[in-house]
Design an enzyme around this catalytic site. Sequence first.
Site, PDB file in Angstrom:
ATOM      1  N   GLY A  79       0.717  -1.091  -0.017  1.00  0.00           N
ATOM      2  CA  GLY A  79      -0.028  -0.287  -0.157  1.00  0.00           C
ATOM      3  C   GLY A  79       1.026   1.124  -0.295  1.00  0.00           C
ATOM      4  O   GLY A  79       2.011   1.044   0.488  1.00  0.00           O
ATOM      5  N   TYR A  84      11.345   6.280  -0.240  1.00  0.00           N
ATOM      6  CA  TYR A  84      12.748   5.850  -0.796  1.00  0.00           C
ATOM      7  C   TYR A  84      13.499   4.850   0.539  1.00  0.00           C
ATOM      8  O   TYR A  84      12.879   4.510   1.468  1.00  0.00           O
ATOM      9  CB  TYR A  84      13.306   7.135  -0.342  1.00  0.00           C
ATOM     10  CG  TYR A  84      14.970   6.782  -0.280  1.00  0.00           C
ATOM     11  CD1 TYR A  84      15.756   6.582  -1.538  1.00  0.00           C
ATOM     12  CD2 TYR A  84      15.785   7.055   0.384  1.00  0.00           C
ATOM     13  CE1 TYR A  84      17.510   6.154  -1.292  1.00  0.00           C
ATOM     14  CE2 TYR A  84      17.071   6.991   1.427  1.00  0.00           C
ATOM     15  CZ  TYR A  84      18.017   6.390  -0.444  1.00  0.00           C
ATOM     16  OH  TYR A  84      19.082   6.546  -0.623  1.00  0.00           O
ATOM     17  N   ILE A 146       5.475   3.851   5.940  1.00  0.00           N
ATOM     18  CA  ILE A 146       5.016   2.575   6.079  1.00  0.00           C
ATOM     19  C   ILE A 146       3.928   2.280   5.037  1.00  0.00           C
ATOM     20  O   ILE A 146       3.107   2.660   5.069  1.00  0.00           O
ATOM     21  CB  ILE A 146       3.942   2.460   7.695  1.00  0.00           C
ATOM     22  CG1 ILE A 146       4.770   2.544   9.020  1.00  0.00           C
ATOM     23  CG2 ILE A 146       2.311   1.060   7.965  1.00  0.00           C
ATOM     24  CD1 ILE A 146       3.995   2.233  10.212  1.00  0.00           C
ATOM     25  N   GLY A 147       3.961   0.562   5.147  1.00  0.00           N
ATOM     26  CA  GLY A 147       3.594   0.413   3.364  1.00  0.00           C
ATOM     27  C   GLY A 147       3.328  -0.729   3.668  1.00  0.00           C
ATOM     28  O   GLY A 147       4.125  -1.790   3.677  1.00  0.00           O
ATOM     29  N   GLY A 158       6.262  -3.480   5.631  1.00  0.00           N
ATOM     30  CA  GLY A 158       6.661  -3.162   7.054  1.00  0.00           C
ATOM     31  C   GLY A 158       6.852  -1.728   6.933  1.00  0.00           C
ATOM     32  O   GLY A 158       6.386  -0.332   6.403  1.00  0.00           O
ATOM     33  N   PHE A 159       7.573  -0.989   7.981  1.00  0.00           N
ATOM     34  CA  PHE A 159       8.035   0.090   7.924  1.00  0.00           C
ATOM     35  C   PHE A 159       9.632   0.869   7.598  1.00  0.00           C
ATOM     36  O   PHE A 159      10.700  -0.775   7.171  1.00  0.00           O
ATOM     37  CB  PHE A 159       7.515   0.926   9.016  1.00  0.00           C
ATOM     38  CG  PHE A 159       8.875  -0.107  10.434  1.00  0.00           C
ATOM     39  CD1 PHE A 159       9.949   0.139  10.391  1.00  0.00           C
ATOM     40  CD2 PHE A 159       8.075  -0.905  11.594  1.00  0.00           C
ATOM     41  CE1 PHE A 159      10.090  -0.527  11.189  1.00  0.00           C
ATOM     42  CE2 PHE A 159       8.820  -0.812  12.420  1.00  0.00           C
ATOM     43  CZ  PHE A 159      10.078  -0.968  12.578  1.00  0.00           C
ATOM     44  N   CYS A 176       5.682   9.771  -0.583  1.00  0.00           N
ATOM     45  CA  CYS A 176       4.986   9.380  -0.098  1.00  0.00           C
ATOM     46  C   CYS A 176       3.180  10.213  -0.111  1.00  0.00           C
ATOM     47  O   CYS A 176       2.576   9.876  -0.239  1.00  0.00           O
ATOM     48  CB  CYS A 176       4.856   9.058   1.656  1.00  0.00           C
ATOM     49  SG  CYS A 176       5.549   8.474   2.219  1.00  0.00           S
TER      50      CYS A 176
END
Length: 223
Positions: A79, A84, A146-147, A158-159, A176
């Site tokens: 998501g 980067y 976070i994605g 994760g992050f 983002c």
Amino acid sequence: MSRRCFVVEFKEPLGYGDGLTFQERAFEKVSAGEADGILLLLEHKPVFTVGRSGGRENLLVDERVLEAYGIELYETNRGGNITYHGPGQIVAYPIFNLSKWKKDLPWYVSCLEEVVIQVLKDYNIKAGRKPKYRGVWVADKKIAAIGIAADRWITMHGFAFNVRVDKSHFELINPCGIKEFSVASLDDFVEDVDFREVVKKVKEKFSLVFETNFKKELSEGMS
């Protein structure tokens, strides 16, 4: 609840494709019931990743410039928008079967944020959340992005937590998709920050937040 969870720590930066391969291997092990969760901790070689929400419009340079900087460009299934990854940044990929915790993705994302918030608290840095934007913030600067993705309640991605990262690379994108705020790195606030010490703290906070002891032993093929 007793859970079988493992942590795998990579000492050298990985290409993004290699990181995906290790996530897929971990996903297979968790899907097969060999573990309830596998936490991958690593650094990536410089790369911009574009999430399911898009983000190429937030890439501010063309691919020739990326080549000059030695930065890869990758489209991925997590998501979120463009972000980067690079050396000096802790990337955490928890491959967790949320059936063993809680089948609630917003709860899970909040837990990931809490891991970073608790690490920063150890350095006397007050961090928090913004209602509109996921991630971890120190005032108006984003220190962790976070994605995530999930399939059958098993998580991936994760992050990315900036510890001593080259922030000039962030100037090549709208991180983002956010234009009104900038990014931060832990070394903005802590002089001579010890990267491996921060990795150790991330592992400790994962254990605390997810109420799980992570073991280091894992079968072949993960490191």
